[in-house]
Design a protein around this motif. Structure first.
Motif, short mmCIF file in Angstrom:
data_model
loop_
_atom_site.label_atom_id
_atom_site.label_comp_id
_atom_site.label_asym_id
_atom_site.label_seq_id
_atom_site.Cartn_x
_atom_site.Cartn_y
_atom_site.Cartn_z
N VAL A 142 0.85 -1.19 0.00
CA VAL A 142 0.00 0.00 0.00
C VAL A 142 0.88 1.23 0.00
O VAL A 142 2.07 1.17 0.33
CB VAL A 142 -0.95 0.02 1.22
CG1 VAL A 142 -1.81 -1.24 1.27
CG2 VAL A 142 -0.16 0.16 2.53
N ASP A 143 0.29 2.37 -0.38
CA ASP A 143 1.03 3.63 -0.27
C ASP A 143 0.91 4.15 1.15
O ASP A 143 0.32 3.50 2.03
CB ASP A 143 0.54 4.65 -1.31
CG ASP A 143 -0.90 5.09 -1.07
OD1 ASP A 143 -1.49 4.71 -0.03
OD2 ASP A 143 -1.46 5.82 -1.92
N THR A 144 1.44 5.32 1.42
CA THR A 144 1.48 5.84 2.79
C THR A 144 0.12 6.31 3.27
O THR A 144 -0.02 6.65 4.46
CB THR A 144 2.48 6.99 2.89
OG1 THR A 144 2.19 7.99 1.89
CG2 THR A 144 3.91 6.49 2.70
N THR A 145 -0.89 6.34 2.39
CA THR A 145 -2.25 6.67 2.83
C THR A 145 -3.10 5.42 3.01
O THR A 145 -4.26 5.52 3.39
CB THR A 145 -2.94 7.61 1.82
OG1 THR A 145 -3.15 6.90 0.58
CG2 THR A 145 -2.08 8.83 1.55
N GLY A 146 -2.55 4.24 2.68
CA GLY A 146 -3.28 2.99 2.84
C GLY A 146 -3.97 2.49 1.60
O GLY A 146 -4.64 1.45 1.66
N LEU A 147 -3.82 3.17 0.47
CA LEU A 147 -4.44 2.72 -0.77
C LEU A 147 -3.62 1.59 -1.38
O LEU A 147 -2.39 1.64 -1.39
CB LEU A 147 -4.58 3.88 -1.76
CG LEU A 147 -5.48 5.03 -1.30
CD1 LEU A 147 -5.51 6.12 -2.35
CD2 LEU A 147 -6.90 4.53 -1.01
N LEU A 148 -4.31 0.59 -1.90
CA LEU A 148 -3.65 -0.61 -2.40
C LEU A 148 -2.84 -0.32 -3.65
O LEU A 148 -3.31 0.33 -4.58
CB LEU A 148 -4.70 -1.68 -2.70
CG LEU A 148 -4.19 -3.05 -3.14
CD1 LEU A 148 -3.53 -3.78 -1.98
CD2 LEU A 148 -5.35 -3.89 -3.70
N LEU A 149 -1.60 -0.84 -3.68
CA LEU A 149 -0.75 -0.77 -4.86
C LEU A 149 -0.74 -2.09 -5.61
O LEU A 149 -0.79 -2.12 -6.83
CB LEU A 149 0.68 -0.37 -4.46
CG LEU A 149 0.82 0.99 -3.78
CD1 LEU A 149 2.28 1.24 -3.41
CD2 LEU A 149 0.30 2.12 -4.67
N ASP A 150 -0.64 -3.20 -4.88
CA ASP A 150 -0.68 -4.52 -5.53
C ASP A 150 -0.93 -5.58 -4.47
O ASP A 150 -0.73 -5.35 -3.27
CB ASP A 150 0.61 -4.82 -6.27
CG ASP A 150 0.36 -5.60 -7.56
OD1 ASP A 150 -0.62 -6.37 -7.59
OD2 ASP A 150 1.12 -5.44 -8.53
N VAL A 151 -1.33 -6.77 -4.93
CA VAL A 151 -1.62 -7.89 -4.05
C VAL A 151 -1.22 -9.17 -4.74
O VAL A 151 -1.37 -9.31 -5.96
CB VAL A 151 -3.12 -7.92 -3.66
CG1 VAL A 151 -4.00 -7.94 -4.90
CG2 VAL A 151 -3.43 -9.09 -2.75
N VAL A 152 -0.67 -10.11 -3.98
CA VAL A 152 -0.27 -11.43 -4.47
C VAL A 152 -0.83 -12.47 -3.52
O VAL A 152 -0.67 -12.34 -2.30
CB VAL A 152 1.26 -11.56 -4.59
CG1 VAL A 152 1.65 -13.00 -4.93
CG2 VAL A 152 1.80 -10.61 -5.64
N ALA A 153 -1.47 -13.51 -4.05
CA ALA A 153 -2.03 -14.60 -3.24
C ALA A 153 -1.15 -15.83 -3.38
O ALA A 153 -0.81 -16.23 -4.49
CB ALA A 153 -3.46 -14.91 -3.66
N THR A 154 -0.78 -16.44 -2.23
CA THR A 154 0.03 -17.65 -2.21
C THR A 154 -0.57 -18.63 -1.20
O THR A 154 -1.55 -18.32 -0.52
CB THR A 154 1.48 -17.35 -1.81
OG1 THR A 154 1.51 -16.89 -0.45
CG2 THR A 154 2.09 -16.28 -2.71
N ALA A 155 0.04 -19.80 -1.09
CA ALA A 155 -0.34 -20.73 -0.03
C ALA A 155 0.09 -20.16 1.31
O ALA A 155 1.03 -19.37 1.41
CB ALA A 155 0.30 -22.09 -0.27
N ALA A 156 -0.58 -20.58 2.39
CA ALA A 156 -0.31 -20.02 3.70
C ALA A 156 1.05 -20.42 4.26
O ALA A 156 1.57 -19.75 5.15
CB ALA A 156 -1.42 -20.42 4.69
N ASP A 157 1.64 -21.52 3.75
CA ASP A 157 2.93 -21.95 4.26
C ASP A 157 4.10 -21.22 3.62
O ASP A 157 5.26 -21.49 3.96
CB ASP A 157 3.10 -23.47 4.09
CG ASP A 157 2.95 -23.91 2.64
OD1 ASP A 157 2.62 -23.05 1.79
OD2 ASP A 157 3.16 -25.11 2.37
#
Length: 266
Positions: A142-157
């Motif tokens: 996220v940026d310094t205001t909390g807005l999302l820049l990117d997201v990646v989903a993986t396994a929990a391990d």
């Protein structure tokens, strides 16, 4: 047009705020193609309804377009990157409204483990021993205001610092002006050196001191924690229900799209 009936339906002010940022279909630009059968506003209302209520696609209320058409819209915007285009345009406008440059120069990263539903395949899930969660993990920047820049989903391990590598690579391509990144103690170690040598980014670790007890708001880290709390307000994002990691990432982007639409309409 259907009449608004649910809390997630876009108000007229919210629709006026996000309509200029919508990616235009090819047929509207004179480049061929068949006109779409449903209004974008109705489809976006359907996306936000599914994301906020966590319902199945087949259980979409009948006043929305047919569930199959809504799912095709979701899948097309996910696969063709149209959702990311809309999300990033809204983020730039939110930053400009706050008097900031449209592109960020700093970011904060963190990860969150999620329990996985039975629809998540064995190849996508894992066990996070620290959180005692059998499921998946999302890594966000996220940026310094909390807005999302990117997201990646993986396994929990997957360890936080291992999941941060593809996240930071994507962040570096999407936001080349970012030069400084904050993270918690779970990212300390070789990731700091890797980030500096390969991506030319400065990764700063914000740690708790030994004299801290209980809940303490730490500089910079609280921003990304707040964003995670915004995301889990949407029931579809409380757990991972998606067969594909890209579908979960799309649900996260829809969750933040609703946040930004409400900000721009104020």
């Amino acid at each position: 047009m259907r009449r608004p009936a649910y809390p997630t339906d876009l108000t007229d002010a919210q629709w006026r705020a996000i309509a200029p940022s919508l990616p235009l279909p090819a047929w509207m630009q004179g480049r061929g193609g068949q006109p779409e059968g449903y209004c974008h506003r109705e489809m976006i209302d359907a996306m936000l309804y599914v994301d906020d209520n966590g319902t199945k696609w087949r259980a979409l209320p009948v006043d929305f377009p047919h569930w199959a058409a809504a799912y095709r819209f979701f899948r097309r915007w996910r696969d063709q990157g149209l959702l990311k285009v809309l999300h990033d345009r809204l983020r730039r406008r939110c930053r400009e409204k706050q008097g900031r440059p449209p592109e960020p120069t700093a970011a904060v990263i963190d990860a969150q483990s999620l329990r996985a539903a039975e629809t998540v395949g064995a190849d996508r899930r894992g066990y996070d021993g620290a959180k005692k969660v059998n499921g998946t993990k999302r890594h966000i920047a996220v940026d310094t205001t909390g807005l999302l820049l990117d997201v990646v989903a993986t396994a929990a391990d997957v360890q936080d610092r291992d999941g941060a590598m593809p996240l930071l690579e994507r962040l570096h391509r999407a936001c080349p002006r970012v030069s400084h990144v904050w993270a918690d103690g779970g990212y300390a170690g070789r990731l700091v050196t890797w980030t500096k040598e390969k991506l030319r980014l400065q990764l700063e670790i914000v740690k708790r001191t030994d004299d801290m007890k209980g809940f303490v708001v730490l500089p910079r880290r609280w921003v990304v924690e707040r964003t995670l709390s915004w995301i889990v307000r949407r029931r579809r994002c409380v757990r991972d229900y998606e067969r594909l990691p890209t579908s979960h990432q799309a649900m996260v982007h829809w969750a933040m799209t609703l946040v930004m639409a409400r900000r721009l309409a104020r």
